[in-house]
Design a protein around this motif. Structure first.
Motif, short mmCIF file in Angstrom:
data_model
loop_
_atom_site.label_atom_id
_atom_site.label_comp_id
_atom_site.label_asym_id
_atom_site.label_seq_id
_atom_site.Cartn_x
_atom_site.Cartn_y
_atom_site.Cartn_z
N UNK A 1 3.08 3.37 10.44
CA UNK A 1 2.50 2.04 10.37
C UNK A 1 0.98 2.11 10.33
N UNK A 2 0.40 2.98 11.13
CA UNK A 2 -1.07 3.12 11.14
C UNK A 2 -1.56 3.59 9.78
N UNK A 3 -0.88 4.56 9.19
CA UNK A 3 -1.28 5.04 7.87
C UNK A 3 -1.15 3.94 6.82
N UNK A 4 -0.11 3.12 6.94
CA UNK A 4 0.07 2.02 5.99
C UNK A 4 -1.08 1.02 6.11
N UNK A 5 -1.48 0.71 7.33
CA UNK A 5 -2.58 -0.24 7.52
C UNK A 5 -3.89 0.34 6.99
N UNK A 6 -4.11 1.62 7.19
CA UNK A 6 -5.33 2.26 6.68
C UNK A 6 -5.34 2.22 5.15
N UNK A 7 -4.19 2.43 4.54
CA UNK A 7 -4.12 2.37 3.08
C UNK A 7 -4.42 0.96 2.57
N UNK A 8 -3.96 -0.04 3.30
CA UNK A 8 -4.25 -1.43 2.91
C UNK A 8 -5.73 -1.74 3.05
N UNK A 9 -6.35 -1.23 4.10
CA UNK A 9 -7.77 -1.49 4.31
C UNK A 9 -8.62 -0.96 3.16
#
Length: 407
Positions: A85-93
């Motif tokens: 989930x953290x990696x997904x949020x970083x990719x969105x940012x």
């Protein structure tokens, strides 16, 4: 680890912007220098709410339903691909263009790194993420199928966005035509008509009734047009204030539902929204009472919200949802009948989705019919006004012509 947003120049003098992970602000600056960047600005990506970009989020950069749906779908895709989930949020940012939105995502990501659950981190931004977003994420985390829930959430938000777009597209043309027509008539009566028909007042004869009406309206518009405009603006502001007040708001919302044609359409739109959201929450595993609470919050009409709240109270006492909505006598009878079937069959969520899709088709048909009727009506009204002005100007000329011939 905190996330910092930077603006810097690379070795060739080109401007760069992005995010960097570091324990402190100084460590972030040193890391950028080690990468060959000349730091122009550097700040915590999850800065306080009083900074300009946060105000941009609440005023101009707020995430729309479309943005929320896109975010949910992208998270679902990234989670299915195996990212955390953290990696997904970083990719969105790295993808979003609005700086304030990046800061919100960064704040959510930091909250998760601090040990909070996803829905708890989202709940810290109630002005950005609506209740349905938070509750469906909560259900997905509890059940261990967050990726599927995010995909379902995206579908729900996309349906709501599509419905809003249909309504907005249908109302845009009539509203623009009405405003342009009003502006044209005000200009016509305040400036053009007095110069054309003012000479008729010196005839010494009784003018035709249409001409007298035109002169009266023209005189009124030319003298008091600032007051008329001010009255319209004040009336609109007063309506907004009354609609937002706790005392008169329910009365205004009730009157909206009683407006001919438009009131019935508004009820259908609210029904679609309520059934879609309630069905999606139930399918996601959210308890019925909590689903009713969330669905009532997003209806957008306090009369209907009150009816849903009373239904929730009845359900909490062991009553039937269908009987409670039927007793409220606010929603269309078909809704309570379909819900009764869903309660008996054990497929309440599926029945709610079906009735929502049915009413969505009715809304689409009603909007198309309303638009096709309103366009010619507006044109006929404008043509009628122009015809009246032409007659009011020509009738005295005809009288003058007859007077000259008889003389």
């Amino acid at each position: 680890m905190p996330l910092f947003e930077y603006s810097a120049l690379d070795a060739r003098g080109r401007k760069r912007a992005g995010f960097v992970d570091a324990g402190t602000l100084s460590a972030a600056r040193e890391r950028l220098k080690a990468d060959g960047f000349f730091v122009v600005s550097l700040e915590d990506a999850a800065a306080g709410k009083d900074d300009p970009s946060s105000r941009e989020l609440s005023l101009f950069g707020r995430m729309s339903r479309k943005d929320l749906a896109t975010t949910a779908r992208q998270i679902a895709t990234l989670l299915k691909a195996g990212l955390t989930l953290v990696q997904a949020l970083e990719a969105l940012m790295e993808q979003v263009e609005k700086p304030a939105v990046r800061k919100v995502l960064s704040s959510v990501r930091n909250g998760i790194n601090e040990g909070k659950s996803f829905h708890e981190a989202l709940a810290e931004h109630p002005s950005v993420f609506p209740p349905i977003y938070i509750q469906m994420v909560r259900a997905g985390e509890s059940g261990g199928f967050l990726d599927a829930i995010m995909a379902r959430l995206a579908v729900t938000l996309e349906k709501e966005t599509r419905l809003r777009s249909k309504v907005l597209a249908a109302l845009t043309y009539p509203i623009i035509m009405t405003l342009l027509g009003f502006t044209f008539l005000l200009f016509l009566f305040a400036y053009v008509v007095p110069q054309v028909v003012g000479i008729f007042s010196d005839f010494g004869r009784v003018l035709p009734l249409p001409t007298r009406i035109l002169l009266f309206v023209s005189d009124l518009a030319s003298r008091f047009w600032p007051a008329l405009v001010a009255a319209g603006v004040l009336g609109f502001l007063l309506y907004r204030k009354l609609a937002a007040s706790a005392r008169f708001g329910p009365v205004v919302d009730g009157l909206k539902l009683k407006v001919p044609v438009f009131g019935r359409l508004a009820l259908k739109i609210a029904t679609v929204r309520m059934c879609f959201i309630l069905g999606s929450l139930l399918q996601s595993g959210v308890p019925l009472l909590r689903s009713l609470e969330v669905a009532g919050q997003v209806i957008g009409n306090r009369v209907l919200n009150s009816a849903v709240g009373k239904a929730a109270m009845s359900v909490s006492r062991g009553g039937s949802l269908a009987d409670a909505l039927r007793a409220g006598a606010v929603f269309p009878p078909l809704v309570s009948r379909v819900i009764a079937v869903g309660e008996e069959s054990g497929d309440l969520a599926g029945m709610l989705t079906s009735v929502a899709e049915s009413y969505e088709e009715e809304v689409t048909t009603s909007i198309q019919a309303l638009t096709s009727v309103m366009e010619p009506i507006l044109i006929l009204l404008m043509a009628g006004v122009v015809l009246f002005v032409v007659l009011a100007v020509l009738l005295p000329i005809f009288d003058l012509n007859q007077l000259v011939r008889s003389g």
